[in-house]
Design an enzyme around this catalytic site. Structure first.
Site, PDB file in Angstrom:
ATOM      1  N   ARG A 229       0.846  -1.195   0.000  1.00  9.81           N
ATOM      2  CA  ARG A 229       0.000   0.000   0.000  1.00  9.81           C
ATOM      3  C   ARG A 229       0.880   1.244   0.000  1.00  9.81           C
ATOM      4  O   ARG A 229       1.898   1.303   0.682  1.00  9.81           O
ATOM      5  CB  ARG A 229      -0.919   0.024   1.242  1.00  9.81           C
ATOM      6  CG  ARG A 229      -2.037  -1.021   1.218  1.00  9.81           C
ATOM      7  CD  ARG A 229      -3.079  -0.722   0.166  1.00  9.81           C
ATOM      8  NE  ARG A 229      -4.178  -1.667   0.177  1.00  9.81           N
ATOM      9  CZ  ARG A 229      -4.233  -2.783  -0.526  1.00  9.81           C
ATOM     10  NH1 ARG A 229      -3.202  -3.103  -1.308  1.00  9.81           N
ATOM     11  NH2 ARG A 229      -5.273  -3.588  -0.457  1.00  9.81           N
ATOM     12  N   ASP A 253       5.136  -0.237  -6.561  1.00 13.00           N
ATOM     13  CA  ASP A 253       3.922  -0.446  -7.357  1.00 13.00           C
ATOM     14  C   ASP A 253       2.780   0.403  -6.813  1.00 13.00           C
ATOM     15  O   ASP A 253       1.742   0.533  -7.448  1.00 13.00           O
ATOM     16  CB  ASP A 253       3.537  -1.934  -7.337  1.00 13.00           C
ATOM     17  CG  ASP A 253       2.329  -2.230  -8.213  1.00 13.00           C
ATOM     18  OD1 ASP A 253       2.373  -1.901  -9.417  1.00 13.00           O
ATOM     19  OD2 ASP A 253       1.323  -2.769  -7.686  1.00 13.00           O
ATOM     20  N   GLU A 258      -2.104   8.390  -6.007  1.00 16.24           N
ATOM     21  CA  GLU A 258      -2.164   7.618  -7.250  1.00 16.24           C
ATOM     22  C   GLU A 258      -3.130   8.269  -8.235  1.00 16.24           C
ATOM     23  O   GLU A 258      -4.280   8.535  -7.887  1.00 16.24           O
ATOM     24  CB  GLU A 258      -2.589   6.176  -6.945  1.00 16.24           C
ATOM     25  CG  GLU A 258      -1.550   5.441  -6.111  1.00 16.24           C
ATOM     26  CD  GLU A 258      -1.847   3.956  -5.949  1.00 16.24           C
ATOM     27  OE1 GLU A 258      -2.895   3.487  -6.421  1.00 16.24           O
ATOM     28  OE2 GLU A 258      -1.013   3.255  -5.352  1.00 16.24           O
ATOM     29  N   HIS A 276       0.484   0.292 -10.027  1.00 12.85           N
ATOM     30  CA  HIS A 276      -0.418  -0.473  -9.149  1.00 12.85           C
ATOM     31  C   HIS A 276      -1.005  -1.676  -9.895  1.00 12.85           C
ATOM     32  O   HIS A 276      -2.232  -1.864  -9.941  1.00 12.85           O
ATOM     33  CB  HIS A 276      -1.533   0.423  -8.609  1.00 12.85           C
ATOM     34  CG  HIS A 276      -2.113  -0.092  -7.322  1.00 12.85           C
ATOM     35  ND1 HIS A 276      -2.633   0.730  -6.362  1.00 12.85           N
ATOM     36  CD2 HIS A 276      -2.247  -1.350  -6.832  1.00 12.85           C
ATOM     37  CE1 HIS A 276      -3.086   0.006  -5.349  1.00 12.85           C
ATOM     38  NE2 HIS A 276      -2.861  -1.264  -5.610  1.00 12.85           N
ATOM     39  N   ILE A 277      -0.139  -2.508 -10.445  1.00 15.99           N
ATOM     40  CA  ILE A 277      -0.579  -3.649 -11.254  1.00 15.99           C
ATOM     41  C   ILE A 277      -0.153  -4.989 -10.663  1.00 15.99           C
ATOM     42  O   ILE A 277      -0.253  -6.016 -11.330  1.00 15.99           O
ATOM     43  CB  ILE A 277      -0.033  -3.549 -12.695  1.00 15.99           C
ATOM     44  CG1 ILE A 277       1.496  -3.456 -12.693  1.00 15.99           C
ATOM     45  CG2 ILE A 277      -0.658  -2.362 -13.419  1.00 15.99           C
ATOM     46  CD1 ILE A 277       2.130  -3.594 -14.065  1.00 15.99           C
TER      47      ILE A 277
END
Length: 523
Positions: A229, A253, A258, A276-277
């Protein structure tokens, strides 16, 4: 049974459902259309697009289960579903392997400089000496959070002949030994690790868990990876460390904001970034669809799904009566978890007054365990798996009941003990949740918001000294409660403050004369 699939999921899940139910696939259904038609369905499956709001749930007279084909349920009003006796399920295990593999990919890309080497070659350059990397073999992996994903990362890193050292305050040493990892405190993990990977939830306690102080502890050539996170790593501190070559590199990530617009981190060559994948693979989406389909099928067969988040095992009328104490139970559990020092070993729960005769105490116990475990674990804890996770974490649970509720209709008492600390708490509902006793001190505290607790010797000026210290750091006090055993003995101060009390301020308060403990809570 009639089921609506309101978002796109893998066809395998739909095919499994077709064998036992009537399936309506409408992945373009609008919020207004869903409100108008939800009354004809007994199950709904969603991903992220569709919002199962209170308005939808209030019109869902036949609905038995809401299934989210993924981990988070931010798009589902779980409280409204619980009130109406509708199960909410998700698929937490669907992304474990996917995130673990992405973590390994990020790790390799960082230590071998793959991303910037790729960019260089595509620019028709041949800079072999610029991209000197390091091996993972014989390096120490530091894992912050040894849940489902963290353990998968460890098992894969062993294939690279890496040693693993773990920080997880709720992982018993016996379990760590069985996993083949060394268990230690955060400072030791940061000092020893060559590569650090983060796998904890973002909570008030883990916000900026890795900041300037922690980075200073790390090896000068260490690497850090975060696929958990955003916000767990202080990005300003990370930027300073990377730009000054304090660290060997980083891989992210997830981000504090975001997408990470205008982030200074994006200007650096020694950081690998992805959007964020970590959980985005075909296999993860397939598995999520199959898992939630199987949960719905289990309901059709009259069984109980394993990933129920709210466990509505009572009728709506009964739940309405219990609702205040369900809320209280979660608050008390979280209060205990955040205020005790060390890993909880024993948890004693006693129901008093009218609750002592309630046949549904199990719901409250499971809710208390949710409150205890969720602040410290990355893997979702729900009412179904809470007792199992508590057992795996080595927590012994004892339940009792008594008719003496000291003038209140009902009270709940909790006593938690660790290797070096013990906390007891008593609460009730007086139109709102109240803590009425902490350890041996009678208080009247609403467990909500930013809170601060100090234990001190009851001498003149002690309260003022603590308040002054908070004031010096611009922390405003909203509500104060003080309890003591005898005049001149030991006392406790409970404050509701306007902002979170930083860890360095807590240390300053602890170092004051006559103060022997201080803790901040987020409820």
């Amino acid at each position: 049974m009639k089921v609506i699939v309101a978002d796109s999921i893998n066809q395998k899940g739909i095919d499994n459902l077709k064998e036992v139910a009537e399936i309506i696939v409408d992945t373009n259904i609008s919020p207004e259309e869903l409100v108008d038609t939800i009354g004809q369905y007994e199950a709904i499956i969603v991903r992220s697009r569709t919002k199962v709001t209170r308005e939808v749930i209030e019109r869902a007279d036949k609905l038995k289960i809401i299934a989210r084909a993924g981990v988070g349920v931010d798009n589902v009003d779980v409280e409204a579903a619980t009130e109406k006796g509708i199960m909410v399920v998700n698929a937490p295990e669907s992304t474990s392997i996917t995130v673990a593999e992405h973590t390994l990919g990020m790790m390799l890309t960082a230590v071998r400089k793959i991303a910037i080497a790729d960019k260089s070659v595509k620019e028709n350059k041949w800079e072999k000496t610029r991209f000197m990397g390091v091996e993972l073999r014989n390096k120490t992996l530091g894992v912050v959070g040894m849940g489902r994903i963290g353990s998968q990362v460890v098992s894969r890193c062993k294939a690279f002949e890496m040693d693993a050292i773990v920080y997880d305050p709720y992982l018993p040493k016996k379990v760590a030994k069985q996993m083949g990892v060394e268990l230690d405190d955060l400072e030791t993990v940061l000092k020893k690790a060559d590569v650090i990977t983060i796998h904890v939830p973002l909570t008030p306690e883990t916000k900026h868990l890795i900041s300037n102080k922690e980075i200073d502890i790390m090896k000068d050539d260490a690497f850090i990876v975060n696929c958990a996170r955003g916000g767990i790593i202080d990005e300003e501190a990370l930027y300073n460390a990377l730009s000054n070559d304090k660290l060997g590199g980083a891989a992210l990530d997830v981000y504090e904001e975001e997408p990470p617009k205008n982030s200074k981190l994006l200007t650096l060559d020694n950081i690998v970034v992805t959007p964020h994948i970590a959980a985005s693979t075909k296999e993860a989406q397939r598995d999520a669809a199959i898992i939630v389909a199987n949960e719905v099928i289990e309901v059709i067969k009259g069984g109980t799904p394993k990933n129920v988040l709210n466990m509505p095992v009572v009728d709506q009328k009964t739940y309405e009566k219990m609702k205040p104490y369900v809320k209280l139970s979660k608050k008390l559990g979280s209060f205990v978890s955040q205020s005790i020092t060390g890993q909880i070993k024993e948890l004693e729960i006693v129901y008093c007054g009218e609750l002592s005769e309630n046949p549904n105490q199990n719901i409250l116990t499971r809710t208390i365990l949710q409150g205890v475990l969720n602040p410290v674990l990355n893997d979702p804890v729900n009412m179904i798996n809470a007792p199992t996770i508590a057992k795996e974490r080595g927590i012994t649970i004892t339940e009792g009941k008594t008719c003496n509720s000291k003038g209140y209709d009902s009270t709940i008492k909790i006593r938690a003990s660790s290797d070096n600390d013990e906390v007891s708490l008593e609460g009730t509902d007086l139109y709102e949740s109240k803590v009425i006793k902490i350890n041996n001190y009678w208080v009247d505290v609403k467990p909500e918001g930013h809170m601060f607790i100090a234990k001190y010797n009851d001498i003149p000026g002690a309260i003022g000294t603590i308040g002054t210290k908070l004031g010096e750091r611009n922390i405003n006090i909203g509500i104060m409660q003080v309890g003591r055993d005898i005049a001149g003995g030991r006392a406790i101060m409970i404050l509701t403050v306007d902002q979170k009390v930083p860890s360095d301020v807590l240390e300053e308060v602890k170092n004051l004369d006559n103060v022997f403990d201080a803790v901040g809570l987020e409820l």
